[in-house]
Design a protein around this motif. Structure first.
Motif, PDB file in Angstrom:
ATOM      1  N   ARG A  77       1.105  -1.185  -0.052  1.00  0.00           N
ATOM      2  CA  ARG A  77      -0.025   0.144   0.039  1.00  0.00           C
ATOM      3  C   ARG A  77       1.061   1.196  -0.047  1.00  0.00           C
ATOM      4  O   ARG A  77       1.664   1.352   0.803  1.00  0.00           O
ATOM      5  N   THR A 130      -9.276  -7.945  -5.235  1.00  0.00           N
ATOM      6  CA  THR A 130      -9.549  -7.687  -3.721  1.00  0.00           C
ATOM      7  C   THR A 130     -10.302  -8.805  -3.326  1.00  0.00           C
ATOM      8  O   THR A 130     -11.512  -8.982  -3.955  1.00  0.00           O
ATOM      9  N   ILE A 131     -10.088  -9.209  -2.138  1.00  0.00           N
ATOM     10  CA  ILE A 131     -10.911 -10.229  -1.615  1.00  0.00           C
ATOM     11  C   ILE A 131     -12.238  -9.670  -0.940  1.00  0.00           C
ATOM     12  O   ILE A 131     -13.319 -10.259  -0.800  1.00  0.00           O
ATOM     13  N   ASP A 132     -12.479  -8.267  -0.729  1.00  0.00           N
ATOM     14  CA  ASP A 132     -13.389  -7.651  -0.433  1.00  0.00           C
ATOM     15  C   ASP A 132     -14.650  -7.459  -1.145  1.00  0.00           C
ATOM     16  O   ASP A 132     -15.653  -7.346  -0.528  1.00  0.00           O
ATOM     17  N   MET A 174     -12.986 -10.784   7.090  1.00  0.00           N
ATOM     18  CA  MET A 174     -12.426  -9.444   6.669  1.00  0.00           C
ATOM     19  C   MET A 174     -13.353  -8.790   5.606  1.00  0.00           C
ATOM     20  O   MET A 174     -14.477  -9.380   5.420  1.00  0.00           O
ATOM     21  N   GLY A 175     -13.033  -7.814   5.042  1.00  0.00           N
ATOM     22  CA  GLY A 175     -13.911  -7.187   4.009  1.00  0.00           C
ATOM     23  C   GLY A 175     -13.784  -5.544   4.339  1.00  0.00           C
ATOM     24  O   GLY A 175     -14.597  -4.995   3.434  1.00  0.00           O
ATOM     25  N   ARG A 176     -12.918  -5.040   5.056  1.00  0.00           N
ATOM     26  CA  ARG A 176     -12.922  -3.700   5.249  1.00  0.00           C
ATOM     27  C   ARG A 176     -14.231  -3.244   5.632  1.00  0.00           C
ATOM     28  O   ARG A 176     -14.626  -3.626   6.643  1.00  0.00           O
ATOM     29  N   GLU A 228     -15.525  -7.235   9.727  1.00  0.00           N
ATOM     30  CA  GLU A 228     -14.525  -6.447  10.005  1.00  0.00           C
ATOM     31  C   GLU A 228     -14.802  -5.060  10.182  1.00  0.00           C
ATOM     32  O   GLU A 228     -14.397  -4.300  11.165  1.00  0.00           O
ATOM     33  N   TYR A 255      -5.910 -12.884   8.326  1.00  0.00           N
ATOM     34  CA  TYR A 255      -5.018 -12.903   7.007  1.00  0.00           C
ATOM     35  C   TYR A 255      -5.074 -14.247   6.381  1.00  0.00           C
ATOM     36  O   TYR A 255      -4.987 -14.455   5.053  1.00  0.00           O
ATOM     37  N   ARG A 258      -6.658 -14.094   3.049  1.00  0.00           N
ATOM     38  CA  ARG A 258      -6.107 -13.600   2.081  1.00  0.00           C
ATOM     39  C   ARG A 258      -4.882 -14.668   1.371  1.00  0.00           C
ATOM     40  O   ARG A 258      -4.530 -14.471   0.407  1.00  0.00           O
TER      41      ARG A 258
HETATM   42  O1  F6P Z   1      -8.645  -5.349   1.184  1.00  0.00           O
HETATM   43  C1  F6P Z   1      -8.349  -6.659   1.676  1.00  0.00           C
HETATM   44  C2  F6P Z   1      -7.939  -6.748   3.057  1.00  0.00           C
HETATM   45  O2  F6P Z   1      -7.670  -7.751   3.573  1.00  0.00           O
HETATM   46  C3  F6P Z   1      -9.301  -5.940   3.776  1.00  0.00           C
HETATM   47  O3  F6P Z   1     -10.057  -6.971   3.893  1.00  0.00           O
HETATM   48  C4  F6P Z   1      -8.576  -5.571   5.144  1.00  0.00           C
HETATM   49  O4  F6P Z   1      -9.361  -4.597   5.927  1.00  0.00           O
HETATM   50  C5  F6P Z   1      -7.314  -4.986   4.741  1.00  0.00           C
HETATM   51  O5  F6P Z   1      -6.969  -5.561   3.585  1.00  0.00           O
HETATM   52  C6  F6P Z   1      -6.036  -5.302   5.588  1.00  0.00           C
HETATM   53  O6  F6P Z   1      -5.013  -4.666   5.093  1.00  0.00           O
HETATM   54  P1  F6P Z   1      -3.370  -4.810   5.509  1.00  0.00           P
HETATM   55  O7  F6P Z   1      -2.962  -5.812   4.862  1.00  0.00           O
HETATM   56  O8  F6P Z   1      -2.845  -3.554   5.060  1.00  0.00           O
HETATM   57  O9  F6P Z   1      -3.398  -5.151   7.201  1.00  0.00           O
END
Ligand code: F6P
Length: 330
Positions: A77, A130-132, A174-176, A228, A255, A258
């Motif tokens: 990121r 993206t998994i979201d 997860m899912g932001r 999440e 994680y 992912r």
């Molecule tokens: O966007 C994918 C995701 O796994 C979200 O579900 C989660 O909120 C975020 O990334 C976590 O991000 P990071 O890997 O920066 O902790």
């Protein structure tokens, strides 16, 4: 730009990694090579563009990655892409490497960076990864299917022990800020409750009353899938246990959702999307997003795509409750 004018493309993966990204890298690379186009893999997403970390990708470099989780190009990121200076440095790297088109595989944050590059004259094609599942212009994003299957299997396992101990289990997925993994995994396991950021009104009393009611009717477990975007599962578990007198445990899947080998759908759809991104560049299309809409692979204007809004299915939300709180005892 006409087909024969594209000589070199770049490919990068950005943001949270997702199972299937490697399948997209493989197909984009091989599709390009088959058209006589050179491919440069950009390492660590936009960070690699800013720090000039690129490597040539040939068809053999992407052998045996279709079934591997993660991304062979690594991901990051990149906060610098939010600055004008970062964008200009990335543009400069693309020019120096004579990149005629850039394939960006990532989520909506990555797409905003891609749009900036487009505005600065770098032809960019977005591939939703993206998994979201939270990209508005598409019904499918690379990695969602694998992640939701991982979550589903994990909840099935938690339920076994939850039933043996007659506990309430809160499982955080997860899912932001999006509730798709929660909703789909909740429906797939027959969860009693699914707490979605799009819907949750923080009425915990209602959940507590339902737990007491279902226990009174003889139910041996109570599974709550918590997204999440709501979070605080441990604290919620303590409050529910105190209010109901029933042992309550929270599990945060994290994680593991992912990682792992992508499902068939993720391998296949990512393969089509990666190749389509290259086809669009070869056809001379500029600033597009590859999408899957109403059962078909298609492409949309980047700017338009990012303006779209996504809503969660009211029907599916309603199903969770109508299927979980029937009057009979299971
Ligand atoms: O966007 C994918 C995701 O796994 C979200 O579900 C989660 O909120 C975020 O990334 C976590 O991000 P990071 O890997 O920066 O902790």
């Amino acid at each position: 730009m006409a087909e024969n004018q594209i000589r070199t493309i770049g490919v990068l993966t950005s943001g949270g990694d997702a199972p299937g990204m490697n399948a997209a890298i493989r197909s984009a690379t091989r599709r390009a090579v088959s058209k006589g186009i050179r491919v440069k893999g950009v390492l660590k997403g936009y960070e690699g563009l800013i720090k000039d970390e690129l490597r040539d990708l040939g068809d053999r470099d992407v052998s045996e990655i279709i079934g591997r989780g993660g991304t062979i190009l690594y991901s990051a990121r990149c906060k610098e892409m939010l600055t004008e200076e970062g964008v200009l440095t990335a543009v400069e790297t693309c020019r120096r490497h004579e990149i005629d088109g850039l394939v960006v595989i990532g989520g909506d944050g990555s797409f905003r960076g891609a749009l900036e590059l487009s505005r600065h004259g770098i032809n960019t094609i977005g591939v939703p990864g993206t998994i979201d599942l939270d990209i508005s212009c598409t019904d499918y994003t690379i990695g969602f299917d694998s992640a939701v299957n991982t979550a589903m299997r994990a909840v099935d396992q938690v339920r076994d022990t939850s039933t043996s101990h007659e506990r309430v289990s809160i499982i955080e997925v997860m899912g932001r800020n999006a509730g798709y993994i929660a909703l789909w995994s909740g429906l797939a396991v027959g969860a009693e409750d699914v707490l979605l950021p799009e819907k949750y009104d923080y009425d915990e009393e209602q959940i507590i009353n339902q737990i007491i009611d279902t226990r009174r009717r003889g139910k041996k477990h109570h599974i709550i899938i918590n997204a999440e975007g709501i979070g605080h599962s441990q604290a919620m578990a303590k409050r529910i246990e105190a209010a109901t007198g029933i042992e309550t445990r929270a599990t945060i899947l994290g994680y593991m959702q992912r990682g792992g080998s992508p499902t068939c759908q993720d391998r296949l759809y990512a393969t089509v999307m990666g190749a389509k991104a290259v086809d669009l560049l070869a056809e001379g299309k500029t600033s597009r997003v590859v999408a899957y809409r109403q059962g078909e692979f298609t492409d949309l204007d980047f700017e338009e795509a990012l303006k779209m809004e996504k809503t969660i299915s009211e029907y599916e939300v309603d199903l969770v409750h109508s299927l979980s709180y029937s009057t009979s005892v299971r």
